[in-house]
Design a protein around this motif. Structure first.
Motif, PDB file in Angstrom:
ATOM      1  N   ALA A   1      16.325  -5.741 -19.326  1.00  0.00           N
ATOM      2  CA  ALA A   1      16.811  -6.583 -20.421  1.00  0.00           C
ATOM      3  C   ALA A   1      17.026  -8.013 -19.957  1.00  0.00           C
ATOM      4  O   ALA A   1      16.850  -8.955 -20.730  1.00  0.00           O
ATOM      5  CB  ALA A   1      18.109  -6.007 -20.999  1.00  0.00           C
ATOM      6  N   GLY A   2      17.416  -8.155 -18.680  1.00  0.00           N
ATOM      7  CA  GLY A   2      17.734  -9.487 -18.169  1.00  0.00           C
ATOM      8  C   GLY A   2      16.567 -10.211 -17.532  1.00  0.00           C
ATOM      9  O   GLY A   2      16.531 -11.440 -17.499  1.00  0.00           O
ATOM     10  N   ALA A   3      15.597  -9.457 -17.009  1.00  0.00           N
ATOM     11  CA  ALA A   3      14.547 -10.086 -16.208  1.00  0.00           C
ATOM     12  C   ALA A   3      13.271 -10.368 -16.979  1.00  0.00           C
ATOM     13  O   ALA A   3      12.440 -11.154 -16.529  1.00  0.00           O
ATOM     14  CB  ALA A   3      14.235  -9.208 -15.000  1.00  0.00           C
ATOM     15  N   PHE A   4      13.072  -9.713 -18.122  1.00  0.00           N
ATOM     16  CA  PHE A   4      11.828  -9.901 -18.862  1.00  0.00           C
ATOM     17  C   PHE A   4      12.056 -10.794 -20.066  1.00  0.00           C
ATOM     18  O   PHE A   4      13.085 -10.696 -20.736  1.00  0.00           O
ATOM     19  CB  PHE A   4      11.241  -8.548 -19.276  1.00  0.00           C
ATOM     20  CG  PHE A   4      10.523  -7.868 -18.143  1.00  0.00           C
ATOM     21  CD1 PHE A   4      11.222  -7.111 -17.217  1.00  0.00           C
ATOM     22  CD2 PHE A   4       9.152  -8.017 -17.984  1.00  0.00           C
ATOM     23  CE1 PHE A   4      10.575  -6.505 -16.148  1.00  0.00           C
ATOM     24  CE2 PHE A   4       8.484  -7.412 -16.920  1.00  0.00           C
ATOM     25  CZ  PHE A   4       9.205  -6.660 -16.004  1.00  0.00           C
ATOM     26  N   PRO A   5      11.078 -11.648 -20.352  1.00  0.00           N
ATOM     27  CA  PRO A   5      11.236 -12.566 -21.476  1.00  0.00           C
ATOM     28  C   PRO A   5      11.081 -11.831 -22.803  1.00  0.00           C
ATOM     29  O   PRO A   5      10.486 -10.761 -22.862  1.00  0.00           O
ATOM     30  CB  PRO A   5      10.068 -13.543 -21.277  1.00  0.00           C
ATOM     31  CG  PRO A   5       9.022 -12.750 -20.588  1.00  0.00           C
ATOM     32  CD  PRO A   5       9.756 -11.776 -19.698  1.00  0.00           C
ATOM     33  N   GLY A   6      11.622 -12.379 -23.828  1.00  0.00           N
ATOM     34  CA  GLY A   6      11.376 -11.871 -25.170  1.00  0.00           C
ATOM     35  C   GLY A   6      12.105 -10.595 -25.522  1.00  0.00           C
ATOM     36  O   GLY A   6      11.800  -9.969 -26.537  1.00  0.00           O
ATOM     37  N   VAL A   7      13.067 -10.164 -24.710  1.00  0.00           N
ATOM     38  CA  VAL A   7      13.836  -8.967 -25.068  1.00  0.00           C
ATOM     39  C   VAL A   7      14.919  -9.392 -26.058  1.00  0.00           C
ATOM     40  O   VAL A   7      15.731 -10.266 -25.751  1.00  0.00           O
ATOM     41  CB  VAL A   7      14.466  -8.316 -23.821  1.00  0.00           C
ATOM     42  CG1 VAL A   7      15.381  -7.168 -24.223  1.00  0.00           C
ATOM     43  CG2 VAL A   7      13.381  -7.818 -22.868  1.00  0.00           C
ATOM     44  N   ALA A   8      14.938  -8.788 -27.235  1.00  0.00           N
ATOM     45  CA  ALA A   8      15.902  -9.187 -28.264  1.00  0.00           C
ATOM     46  C   ALA A   8      17.328  -8.986 -27.758  1.00  0.00           C
ATOM     47  O   ALA A   8      17.630  -8.029 -27.043  1.00  0.00           O
ATOM     48  CB  ALA A   8      15.672  -8.387 -29.539  1.00  0.00           C
TER      49      ALA A   8
END
Lengths: 242, 234
Positions: free
Chosen positions: B76-83
């Motif tokens: 959730a914290g490391a990948f872009p675009g996670v709502a």
């Protein structure tokens, strides 16, 4: 933010939260919830924590939180001036600490609580001792301590994950291991003697957080003395009549 | 970041991570570790996760991580675009989700996983059932389901903590309750029937994560059939 911490210093996760606050200069009001007196079961406390466990916190009279790891993460990030090493901002370092904190629940926590409760503390809560449950818990605890030695303490530094300074994971797990001070000395030695790295790590963690670590453990060691006396009294052949 | 996930879809925490990645379009390579064949005990897998459990994760062939909640927080914290609703940036909302995730281990997880393993799934890896342990776990499970209804689910919002959208806590806990599908239908009904709010929340979480939820849970229904076969052979 006005912080209230509901704690019993006999409780391992309560001590971790109190020590963290003291070590980081976080001002708070400590509200003692005495487990031995059943204070955690009062309707007033149930309003604070419906799970009726300690620790819990309340912020500004309105935000309530329980589960010590959630509390430690919150305090580390919501208060200013907390040194980075407790819960680093770097996602990779933070993830490793999360991993240790999660692993703890079903290993060290479960094993240690099982041993201490079933060999020593159960009567305090009106329950019988359970040697079989204690033996199973001891197996789990030993296996978990072995994992700390072989995996979590690998690396350059003295702390978990090879870190050079303690994190909230060190604080939580060391407070848990401290609880073994309550059991019979022979048992404590049997459990901890095989693990020299663990014993050194416990000492290093304590040293790194003085004087707060010892200060918060004063009440705990008083409890230890009371339990030792009671154990000696029971062993001397005195019997309660009536 | 090149992501590898070491999983068995029969494992509840594995399913939570797979669904999370699919929902958030996170690309990954799925490496199947079959628990019933003891593949988690291989020396190769021990290099990935010394605890010899699934799920585990590897990023760019150098960063390894295990424990599903740590993995979900990391993703959730490391990948872009996670709502944001999965693991909010707001520290108060995030802390509440952390609280559920922590509570889960000794409660729903211990109860549900223990019951299903000791009364059913142990057979798959040729181990004996332990009905006494199953009974102890069932007590913990029932108490946990009651707590979900009385504490974690609120009047407003369909999801845990009264949230209007699912978080990683919903995903983790619902994947856990889905494991009850492995039980005999009458036992599953006996455990879940008293908890209407829990059943609704399970449906809402499932609906919010389709089609991936059903896709990833397919294996559980296959196992149910296999278990029926094994039991009728005895």
């Amino acid at each position: 933010m006005k912080l209230k911490v509901f704690a019993d210093r006999g409780s391992q996760p309560s001590r971790a939260v109190l020590i963290f606050c003291k070590a980081n200069g976080i001002e708070f009001e400590e509200v003692q919830i005495q487990l031995a007196k059943g204070e955690h079961k009062s309707p007033e406390y149930e309003a604070i924590n419906p799970m009726k466990q300690v620790p819990a916190i309340e912020v500004d009279g309105k935000f309530r939180l329980f589960e010590s790891h959630a509390i430690l993460r919150f305090l580390a990030t919501a208060f200013p001036g907390i040194a980075e090493h407790w819960y680093p901002a770097d996602v990779f370092k933070r993830a490793q600490i999360d991993s240790a904190l999660d692993w703890h629940h079903s290993t060290i926590r479960r094993g240690s609580v099982g041993v201490v409760l079933n060999t020593t503390l159960a009567p305090l809560f009106g329950r019988p001792l359970d040697p079989q449950a204690a033996a199973e818990a001891e197996k789990l605890l030993s296996a978990s301590l072995a994992k700390i030695e072989s995996f979590w303490l690998k690396g350059d530094g003295p702390f978990l994950l090879g870190n050079s300074e303690p994190s909230i994971a060190d604080l939580s797990l060391v407070c848990e291991i401290m609880q073994l001070e309550l059991v019979d000395e022979k048992l404590q030695k049997r459990i901890l003697d095989p693990y020299a790295k663990v014993r050194k790590w416990v000492e290093d963690t304590k040293k790194a957080i003085q004087p707060h670590f010892d200060e918060i453990h004063v009440a705990f060691f008083q409890m230890k003395e009371m339990i030792k006396k009671a154990r000696a009294g029971a062993g001397s052949g005195e019997t309660k009549t009536g | 970041m090149k992501l590898k996930l070491f999983v068995d879809r029969l494992s509840q925490p594995c399913r939570a991570i797979l669904i999370f990645c699919k929902m958030n379009k996170i690309e990954f390579v799925e490496v199947r570790i079959e628990l019933s064949k003891g593949e988690q005990l291989s020396p190769e897998f021990k290099e990935i996760n010394p605890m010899q459990k699934v799920p585990a994760m590897k990023v760019d062939e150098r960063f390894r991580l295990f424990e599903s909640h740590a993995i979900l927080r990391f993703l959730a914290g490391a990948f872009p675009g996670v709502a944001d609703h999965w693991y909010p940036a707001d520290l108060f909302k995030r802390a509440e989700i952390d609280s559920v995730l922590d509570w889960h281990h000794a409660n729903l997880r211990h109860g549900s996983a223990g019951l299903v393993f000791h009364s059913k799934l142990a057979r798959l890896s040729g181990r004996p059932l332990d009905l006494r342990a199953a009974a102890d776990c069932e007590k913990v499970l029932s108490a946990s389901l009651a707590k979900i209804e009385s504490v974690w689910l609120k009047e407003e919002g369909q999801f845990l903590l009264g949230n209007s959208k699912p978080s990683i806590a919903d995903l983790s806990l619902v994947c856990e309750t889905m494991q009850l599908e492995a039980l005999d239908e009458k036992d599953r009904k006996r455990l879940l029937d008293p908890h209407e709010k829990v059943r609704k929340w399970m449906d809402d979480t499932r609906n919010a994560t389709q089609p991936y939820f059903d896709e990833i849970h397919g294996v559980l229904f296959q196992v149910k059939d296999k278990l029926k076969e094994m039991e009728s052979d005895e």
